[in-house]
Motif scaffolding. Structure first.
Motif, PDB file in Angstrom:
ATOM      1  N   ARG A 198      -4.628   1.877   5.084  1.00  0.00           N
ATOM      2  CA  ARG A 198      -5.989   1.927   4.550  1.00  0.00           C
ATOM      3  C   ARG A 198      -6.925   2.607   5.541  1.00  0.00           C
ATOM      4  O   ARG A 198      -7.812   3.383   5.149  1.00  0.00           O
ATOM      5  CB  ARG A 198      -6.457   0.507   4.233  1.00  0.00           C
ATOM      6  CG  ARG A 198      -7.746   0.459   3.395  1.00  0.00           C
ATOM      7  CD  ARG A 198      -8.088  -0.975   2.992  1.00  0.00           C
ATOM      8  NE  ARG A 198      -7.144  -1.464   1.992  1.00  0.00           N
ATOM      9  CZ  ARG A 198      -6.269  -2.431   2.203  1.00  0.00           C
ATOM     10  NH1 ARG A 198      -6.192  -3.006   3.388  1.00  0.00           N
ATOM     11  NH2 ARG A 198      -5.461  -2.831   1.249  1.00  0.00           N
ATOM     12  N   GLY A 199      -6.730   2.341   6.830  1.00  0.00           N
ATOM     13  CA  GLY A 199      -7.549   3.000   7.844  1.00  0.00           C
ATOM     14  C   GLY A 199      -7.319   4.505   7.881  1.00  0.00           C
ATOM     15  O   GLY A 199      -8.265   5.289   8.010  1.00  0.00           O
ATOM     16  N   ASP A 249      -0.465  -2.334   5.548  1.00  0.00           N
ATOM     17  CA  ASP A 249      -1.520  -2.017   4.591  1.00  0.00           C
ATOM     18  C   ASP A 249      -2.826  -1.694   5.309  1.00  0.00           C
ATOM     19  O   ASP A 249      -3.530  -0.734   4.960  1.00  0.00           O
ATOM     20  CB  ASP A 249      -1.742  -3.189   3.633  1.00  0.00           C
ATOM     21  CG  ASP A 249      -0.649  -3.290   2.582  1.00  0.00           C
ATOM     22  OD1 ASP A 249       0.215  -2.389   2.555  1.00  0.00           O
ATOM     23  OD2 ASP A 249      -0.643  -4.255   1.798  1.00  0.00           O
ATOM     24  N   THR A 250      -3.168  -2.492   6.314  1.00  0.00           N
ATOM     25  CA  THR A 250      -4.401  -2.251   7.072  1.00  0.00           C
ATOM     26  C   THR A 250      -4.364  -0.895   7.759  1.00  0.00           C
ATOM     27  O   THR A 250      -5.354  -0.150   7.761  1.00  0.00           O
ATOM     28  CB  THR A 250      -4.605  -3.365   8.113  1.00  0.00           C
ATOM     29  OG1 THR A 250      -4.632  -4.632   7.453  1.00  0.00           O
ATOM     30  CG2 THR A 250      -5.906  -3.166   8.871  1.00  0.00           C
ATOM     31  N   TRP A 303      -6.251   6.327   5.383  1.00  0.00           N
ATOM     32  CA  TRP A 303      -6.839   6.846   4.139  1.00  0.00           C
ATOM     33  C   TRP A 303      -8.340   7.057   4.317  1.00  0.00           C
ATOM     34  O   TRP A 303      -8.883   8.131   3.996  1.00  0.00           O
ATOM     35  CB  TRP A 303      -6.564   5.845   3.024  1.00  0.00           C
ATOM     36  CG  TRP A 303      -6.940   6.298   1.643  1.00  0.00           C
ATOM     37  CD1 TRP A 303      -7.853   7.240   1.297  1.00  0.00           C
ATOM     38  CD2 TRP A 303      -6.402   5.815   0.402  1.00  0.00           C
ATOM     39  NE1 TRP A 303      -7.938   7.373  -0.063  1.00  0.00           N
ATOM     40  CE2 TRP A 303      -7.056   6.505  -0.629  1.00  0.00           C
ATOM     41  CE3 TRP A 303      -5.455   4.846   0.096  1.00  0.00           C
ATOM     42  CZ2 TRP A 303      -6.779   6.252  -1.968  1.00  0.00           C
ATOM     43  CZ3 TRP A 303      -5.184   4.605  -1.247  1.00  0.00           C
ATOM     44  CH2 TRP A 303      -5.823   5.303  -2.266  1.00  0.00           C
ATOM     45  N   GLU A 304      -9.045   6.049   4.826  1.00  0.00           N
ATOM     46  CA  GLU A 304     -10.488   6.158   5.000  1.00  0.00           C
ATOM     47  C   GLU A 304     -10.841   7.260   5.998  1.00  0.00           C
ATOM     48  O   GLU A 304     -11.824   7.988   5.799  1.00  0.00           O
ATOM     49  CB  GLU A 304     -11.045   4.809   5.464  1.00  0.00           C
ATOM     50  CG  GLU A 304     -10.954   3.715   4.404  1.00  0.00           C
ATOM     51  CD  GLU A 304     -11.329   2.352   4.946  1.00  0.00           C
ATOM     52  OE1 GLU A 304     -11.556   2.264   6.175  1.00  0.00           O
ATOM     53  OE2 GLU A 304     -11.381   1.393   4.159  1.00  0.00           O
ATOM     54  N   GLU A 306      -4.651 -12.017   3.354  1.00  0.00           N
ATOM     55  CA  GLU A 306      -5.194 -10.768   3.881  1.00  0.00           C
ATOM     56  C   GLU A 306      -6.184 -11.058   4.994  1.00  0.00           C
ATOM     57  O   GLU A 306      -6.951 -12.016   4.928  1.00  0.00           O
ATOM     58  CB  GLU A 306      -5.862  -9.961   2.770  1.00  0.00           C
ATOM     59  CG  GLU A 306      -4.890  -9.512   1.686  1.00  0.00           C
ATOM     60  CD  GLU A 306      -5.554  -8.618   0.671  1.00  0.00           C
ATOM     61  OE1 GLU A 306      -6.794  -8.574   0.630  1.00  0.00           O
ATOM     62  OE2 GLU A 306      -4.826  -7.964  -0.104  1.00  0.00           O
ATOM     63  N   MET A 328       0.824  -1.208   0.000  1.00  0.00           N
ATOM     64  CA  MET A 328       0.000   0.000   0.000  1.00  0.00           C
ATOM     65  C   MET A 328       0.860   1.261   0.000  1.00  0.00           C
ATOM     66  O   MET A 328       0.614   2.188  -0.768  1.00  0.00           O
ATOM     67  CB  MET A 328      -0.938  -0.020   1.212  1.00  0.00           C
ATOM     68  CG  MET A 328      -1.737   1.264   1.416  1.00  0.00           C
ATOM     69  SD  MET A 328      -2.919   1.581   0.101  1.00  0.00           S
ATOM     70  CE  MET A 328      -4.176   0.384   0.515  1.00  0.00           C
ATOM     71  N   THR A 339      -4.531   3.808 -10.703  1.00  0.00           N
ATOM     72  CA  THR A 339      -5.436   2.705 -10.386  1.00  0.00           C
ATOM     73  C   THR A 339      -5.575   1.741 -11.557  1.00  0.00           C
ATOM     74  O   THR A 339      -5.487   0.522 -11.390  1.00  0.00           O
ATOM     75  CB  THR A 339      -6.821   3.257  -9.993  1.00  0.00           C
ATOM     76  OG1 THR A 339      -6.665   4.187  -8.910  1.00  0.00           O
ATOM     77  CG2 THR A 339      -7.754   2.148  -9.581  1.00  0.00           C
TER      78      THR A 339
END
Length: 530
Positions: free
Chosen positions: A105-106, A101-102, A108-109, A366, A1, A49
């Protein structure tokens, strides 16, 4: 990520350079510039993307009976990322790639949610401010008169022209220029364009270059509006004087909407642009700038994204069935740029999980402990991978799962007929509700809590060795076994026993291999599981 985020920034940087060159060419040609930055914003989101994930299918024109082949777009790129950037995934202290990555991603959200919240609050505050503004008509245009806001258009979707109270005391020409400027914004749907750009930025708010592109887009919108005003016949001198007068008033801004007023430096730039006269070599400079813009766009499309994307043909070599036991089965199917794994007959793996490719045959698991492996205090974060052993043609023969460096599964591939037999056997066990042969003997072994792992599988023996002290303390609190009763077979195929102890009652789930070995066992009360 993290490496992909760096890749996205590199692509955005190249597109920024392309947009700068294209914008300069458009200014020399006196054409609109806002679409340059709109395209740059959209491209900065779509290009990383699409290149990183998409593939195209190429049919065989000369052999229509041959199945089309897939080509991953990332495999058509030719500009590799620097190795030091590719290694960012492995340099996160105390975190595995999956956990990093987790985390990212958190974040980012959360950034997306925060930005949406800020825009929503800004809209609510603007709506409250508008309640105190009065309506008037100015040059046949219905406007909102605010104490110190404007000239601007209020609202990104349902926009209204807002003028400050002091504008009503200005000269008629200055009023006419201000109203014409804001009406031009409305006719060109500039507020909606700003709303679209803001939505694009909200999808990737951590990319600071996107915010810079958004800033350039807002300036381009004002430059294009100035050009439209002059094309409608307004005198350039009078219009420039109106801009200077508005800039000197320092009215408060109205959110993120287009406005006539801006910083002094930008007002000077707008005036210089309106007074600019093309020079002798303008056509040659435009050609050079267009060439630079196209070259930087091509460069952005050729940057190779990190990670790996496998085409469908490669992924299909690993799909199928892998046997764990006579009643337990692994089913692997293709899902996007990866694989989905479902395990039947295993209480420790109740839900399917996703595999993301690390290389041609190795995949990252994952999720948080999807393989259902016991984790002990002091043990490092779980890092699971799946590796496929293949034949000479690349088709999978075995599935090998590793967790924190040790093999926890090594299962052979089977055909659909054998897989159906396993599924039927599991269904028959559940329907019959009868215990395994040797089940009671295995239960007695388990309840005796032996110090060695004799009669148990290696995995079960290891788990019991790790939690020996805490388990013995817990069982001492429960007291000795008084009785046990077979209560049926679970949906996972495990035998279920209700064990009554002196101070409490526990449930034991166990699986017994064909040779009588205790393959797996879980025991739990209402509050604890072992």
């Amino acid at each position: 990520m993290i490496a992909w985020m760096v890749y996205a920034v590199l692509v955005t940087l190249a597109l920024c350079a392309a947009a700068l060159a294209a914008e300069r060419a458009a200014k020399v040609r006196r054409t609109t510039t806002r679409w340059v930055w709109t395209a740059s914003l959209a491209g900065s989101l779509l290009l990383p993307t699409v290149i990183a994930t998409a593939s195209i299918r190429l049919p065989h024109a000369l052999k229509p009976d041959v199945a089309p082949t897939s080509i991953a777009l990332r495999n058509t790129t030719s500009v590799p990322m620097p190795p030091m950037l590719l290694g960012l995934e492995d340099t996160q202290a105390g975190a595995t790639p999956v956990h990093a990555d987790t985390l990212m991603r958190g974040i980012w959200e959360a950034a997306c949610a925060l930005m949406i919240l800020i825009v929503t609050l800004n809209s609510v505050l603007l709506h409250r401010r508008k309640r105190g503004w009065r309506e008037e008509y100015l040059f046949d245009e219905r406007v909102l008169v605010a104490p110190d806001a404007g000239p601007a258009v209020a609202g990104l979707l349902r926009s209204r022209i807002v003028v400050p109270a002091w504008l009503l005391q200005a000269s008629e020409e200055q009023q006419r220029c201000a109203i014409a400027h804001e009406r031009s914004h409305l006719d060109a749907r500039d507020p909606q364009l700003v709303a679209l750009a803001l939505a694009l930025v909200a999808l990737m708010p951590w990319n600071l270059l996107l915010w810079w592109q958004f800033h350039r887009l807002r300036r381009a919108i004002e430059l294009d509006c100035d050009a439209r005003i002059l094309q409608c016949g307004h005198d350039v001198g009078t219009y420039c004087e109106a801009l200077i007068h508005v800039g000197q008033q320092q009215s408060s801004r109205v959110g993120l909407v287009p406005a006539m007023s801006d910083s002094v430096s930008f007002l000077e730039l707008r005036i210089r642009h309106m007074l600019y006269k093309p020079k002798k070599w303008a056509s040659a400079s435009v050609a050079a700038l267009v060439f630079i813009a196209l070259g930087m766009t091509a460069f952005a499309a050729q940057v190779t994204p990190p990670g790996i994307v496998l085409n469908n043909d490669t992924l299909d070599r690993y799909t199928g069935y892998y046997q764990i036991s006579p009643i337990s089965l692994i089913t692997v199917t293709r899902a996007g740029n990866g694989l989905t794994v479902r395990v039947s007959g295993q209480i420790g793996v109740p839900k399917p999980f996703h595999l993301a490719p690390l290389d041609e045959t190795r995949f990252a698991v994952e999720g948080v402990n999807p393989l259902g492996v016991m984790r002990f205090p002091g043990e490092k974060p779980l890092d699971a991978t799946v590796h496929f052993i293949t034949d000479a043609n690349g088709h999978a023969l075995r599935l090998v799962a590793n967790q924190n460096g040790r093999v926890i599964l090594d299962q052979p591939r089977i055909d659909k007929t054998a897989a159906d037999r396993i599924s039927d056997a599991l269904a028959a066990r559940i329907k019959a509700q009868k215990p395994f042969p040797g089940s009671e003997k295995a239960l007695q072994l388990f309840l005796s809590d032996p110090g060695s792992g004799a009669g148990m599988s290696d995995g079960l023996a290891r788990v019991r060795a790790h939690n020996k002290a805490s388990r013995e303390k817990f069982l001492a609190e429960l007291g000795p076994v008084e009785s046990y009763t077979f209560t049926g077979v679970t949906k996972f195929g495990s035998d279920r026993y209700l064990v009554k102890r002196q101070h409490d009652t526990e449930t034991v789930l166990l699986v017994v291999d064909e040779d009588g070995t205790l393959a797996s066992a879980f025991q739990y009360t209402g509050t604890r599981t072992w």
